[in-house]
Every structure is written in structure tokens, then in C-alpha cells.
Motif scaffolding. Sequence first.
Motif, PDB file in Angstrom:
ATOM      1  N   PHE A  48       0.935  -1.083  -0.066  1.00  0.00           N
ATOM      2  CA  PHE A  48      -0.091   0.040  -0.137  1.00  0.00           C
ATOM      3  C   PHE A  48       0.853   1.229   0.156  1.00  0.00           C
ATOM      4  N   GLY A  49       1.798   1.320   0.910  1.00  0.00           N
ATOM      5  CA  GLY A  49       2.786   2.283   0.746  1.00  0.00           C
ATOM      6  C   GLY A  49       3.554   2.606  -0.546  1.00  0.00           C
ATOM      7  N   ALA A  50       3.878   1.370  -1.052  1.00  0.00           N
ATOM      8  CA  ALA A  50       4.479   1.582  -2.488  1.00  0.00           C
ATOM      9  C   ALA A  50       3.432   1.909  -3.547  1.00  0.00           C
ATOM     10  N   ALA A  51       2.395   1.774  -3.436  1.00  0.00           N
ATOM     11  CA  ALA A  51       1.359   2.201  -4.394  1.00  0.00           C
ATOM     12  C   ALA A  51       1.161   3.626  -4.139  1.00  0.00           C
ATOM     13  N   ILE A  72      -6.092   4.713 -11.907  1.00  0.00           N
ATOM     14  CA  ILE A  72      -6.314   3.926 -10.691  1.00  0.00           C
ATOM     15  C   ILE A  72      -7.705   3.159 -10.923  1.00  0.00           C
ATOM     16  N   LEU A  73      -8.636   3.914 -11.288  1.00  0.00           N
ATOM     17  CA  LEU A  73      -9.840   3.321 -11.644  1.00  0.00           C
ATOM     18  C   LEU A  73      -9.712   2.107 -12.598  1.00  0.00           C
ATOM     19  N   LEU A  74      -9.241   2.410 -13.798  1.00  0.00           N
ATOM     20  CA  LEU A  74      -8.968   1.234 -14.746  1.00  0.00           C
ATOM     21  C   LEU A  74      -8.101   0.070 -14.144  1.00  0.00           C
ATOM     22  N   GLY A  75      -7.138   0.241 -13.059  1.00  0.00           N
ATOM     23  CA  GLY A  75      -6.623  -0.720 -12.535  1.00  0.00           C
ATOM     24  C   GLY A  75      -7.637  -1.525 -11.448  1.00  0.00           C
ATOM     25  N   GLY A  76      -8.156  -0.932 -10.849  1.00  0.00           N
ATOM     26  CA  GLY A  76      -9.163  -1.591  -9.844  1.00  0.00           C
ATOM     27  C   GLY A  76     -10.171  -2.449 -10.558  1.00  0.00           C
ATOM     28  N   VAL A  77     -10.778  -1.806 -11.817  1.00  0.00           N
ATOM     29  CA  VAL A  77     -11.718  -2.676 -12.259  1.00  0.00           C
ATOM     30  C   VAL A  77     -11.089  -3.920 -12.965  1.00  0.00           C
ATOM     31  N   PHE A  78      -9.695  -3.777 -13.468  1.00  0.00           N
ATOM     32  CA  PHE A  78      -9.303  -4.676 -14.256  1.00  0.00           C
ATOM     33  C   PHE A  78      -9.049  -5.990 -13.018  1.00  0.00           C
ATOM     34  N   LEU A  79      -8.618  -5.601 -11.914  1.00  0.00           N
ATOM     35  CA  LEU A  79      -8.426  -6.628 -10.943  1.00  0.00           C
ATOM     36  C   LEU A  79      -9.488  -7.174 -10.527  1.00  0.00           C
ATOM     37  N   LEU A  80     -10.670  -6.512 -10.351  1.00  0.00           N
ATOM     38  CA  LEU A  80     -12.009  -7.085  -9.946  1.00  0.00           C
ATOM     39  C   LEU A  80     -12.521  -7.990 -11.033  1.00  0.00           C
ATOM     40  N   ALA A  81     -12.261  -7.469 -12.331  1.00  0.00           N
ATOM     41  CA  ALA A  81     -12.669  -8.428 -13.324  1.00  0.00           C
ATOM     42  C   ALA A  81     -11.943  -9.468 -13.643  1.00  0.00           C
ATOM     43  N   ALA A  82     -10.482  -9.808 -13.440  1.00  0.00           N
ATOM     44  CA  ALA A  82      -9.688 -10.772 -13.356  1.00  0.00           C
ATOM     45  C   ALA A  82     -10.418 -11.661 -12.237  1.00  0.00           C
ATOM     46  N   PHE A 239      -2.708   2.879 -13.027  1.00  0.00           N
ATOM     47  CA  PHE A 239      -3.069   1.639 -13.344  1.00  0.00           C
ATOM     48  C   PHE A 239      -2.328   0.565 -12.357  1.00  0.00           C
ATOM     49  N   ALA A 240      -1.227   0.697 -12.152  1.00  0.00           N
ATOM     50  CA  ALA A 240      -0.465  -0.482 -11.444  1.00  0.00           C
ATOM     51  C   ALA A 240      -0.920  -0.172  -9.736  1.00  0.00           C
ATOM     52  N   ALA A 241      -1.100   0.919  -9.558  1.00  0.00           N
ATOM     53  CA  ALA A 241      -1.477   1.375  -8.053  1.00  0.00           C
ATOM     54  C   ALA A 241      -2.999   1.023  -7.667  1.00  0.00           C
ATOM     55  N   GLY A 242      -3.860   0.903  -8.851  1.00  0.00           N
ATOM     56  CA  GLY A 242      -5.111   0.582  -8.679  1.00  0.00           C
ATOM     57  C   GLY A 242      -5.476  -0.719  -8.457  1.00  0.00           C
TER      58      GLY A 242
END
Length: 285
Positions: A48-51, A72-82, A239-242
Amino acid sequence: MTSLGDVVVIAALAGAATGLGALPIFVTDRISHRFYDAALGLAGGIMFGAAVFALVVPGLEIGSLWEVVVGILLGGVFLLAANRLVPHVHLLISEEANRTYPDAESAESTLEPDETTVGSDRVGDGASGDSEERTENRRQAILIGSAITIHNVPEGLAIGIAFAGGLEGVGIALAVAIGIQNVPDGFAMAIPASRTGLSNAKTLLYTTLSGAVPEPIAAALGFGLVAVVTGLFPLAAGFAAGTMIAVIFREMIPASHGHGYADIATLTFVIGFVVMVIVDVGLAV
């Protein structure tokens, strides 16, 4: 600036930490829930600190607010979709642990909290030749191995992007955090794999490759894209942070709070975040 070769090596070492998780199969198939939860909490805090420090803050300094926010939003959605396709290994091992727990009454009479373990044997352990059990173990090993492979991609991207942004110290800390979380991931894959009749040596090899192959490839991709297209850094960093933030709050925290050790997991999370504050601010990296 760190070279592409160095980034690949660092990411490969972080990914290969899954192999460390397979080592206990040579002597045991149990690990303490206290240790597992504390390790997840520490890794989550560092990630979390690194993000924040390695990805979000530099992205805001280089690009616009909206580039980072969209990333960030794209990254979060990508993870949830995966996760819809392949649940992450932390959820799988948490589910396995709940199944191997004794019920509440027998737990009170036979186990103290410190004695609870992840990966303890289930009913039918004596029938090692039973084809149905072997099939279930094979399915579980493949599912977990697929989860490790898929979810190492955004983690590898994060390592590559951090180094491409010139944040070597934070990139190394991020790789360490990912390596820490990969150890219990590897254990979760190794236990069912070892019960399929696969030799310990092959189990160790396949478990190691599940992290050591996708992680450096993704890191090289992230490093190369940002190095070549400098304007891509804010969006890529977001994206990576998300994806990392989504992994932490969707999977790592719930998985580390389900066995009665929420306090120690929370404490190590805070310690992990403090480590990143020291690395980023105290050491001025």
C-alpha cells in the motif's frame, strides 16, 4: 538509472519467492495461521505504501490529476474483473483453511488459537491412491497456479513502472513486499500439487515457475513502455496502483482477518506502511 536487465532479475527473484513457499512440503504440510496472517499484513502495508509513494505521488508530479485517477480506476476494475475469471490465491487458501478447521466445539476442546494451521490434512488423507481425491487436488493446484500467474502480471508491471520512474529504492521495497506475499501463495499451490503424486522436486519447480515467469515478463513490459513512451507514466502508474490497492483491500486484508489474528495482521500492516514511509521520506529515495 536501473537497466532493463536489472529490473528483470529483481522481478524474477520476487516471483520466484513462490518456490520458497513450496519448501515446507519437504518436512510438513502445515503453517501457523498467526504467521500467515502476520506475513500478509506486512506485505499489504508495504504494498500500500509503495502504491502511494512509488506510483500515485510520482504520477501526480509528472502528469495530470485525471490521468492518475483514470489509471487507478482502470486498475481496480481490471483486478476485480480478473477475479471474476480466476479468484486470487489468497481467497483460495483462506477457503481451504476454513474447510480444514475443526468445528467450533472441537476447536475449543482440541486446539489453542496458536495451534491452528493452514493446509492441515483433510478427511481421506490415508487414501492417497484414491483417484477422486487426486483429481480434486490436481484441480485445486491448477486453479491456484493460474491465479498466481494472472495476478503476478499487474504486480510485475508495478515493479517495472517504479524503476522506469527512477524510484529504485521504492521499486526494490515493492519487489520485497511482492516476494513476501508470494511465499504463502506458493505454499497454497504446493500442498494440493504434492498430493497428486507429483514428486517434491517437480512440485518445487512448477511452483517457482508460476511466479518466476510472469513477473519478470510483466516488469519488462512496464519498464519498456514507460521508458519509451514517457508520457504514459502517469496513466500506467495509476493503473498499477489501482490493481495493487484492489488486491490489498479485496483479498489480502480479508484473508488475514479470518482466523482470529486480526490484531497482529493490522499491526504488521501498519508496520509495513511505516517501512515505506521511512524508505521514501527518511531515505529520500
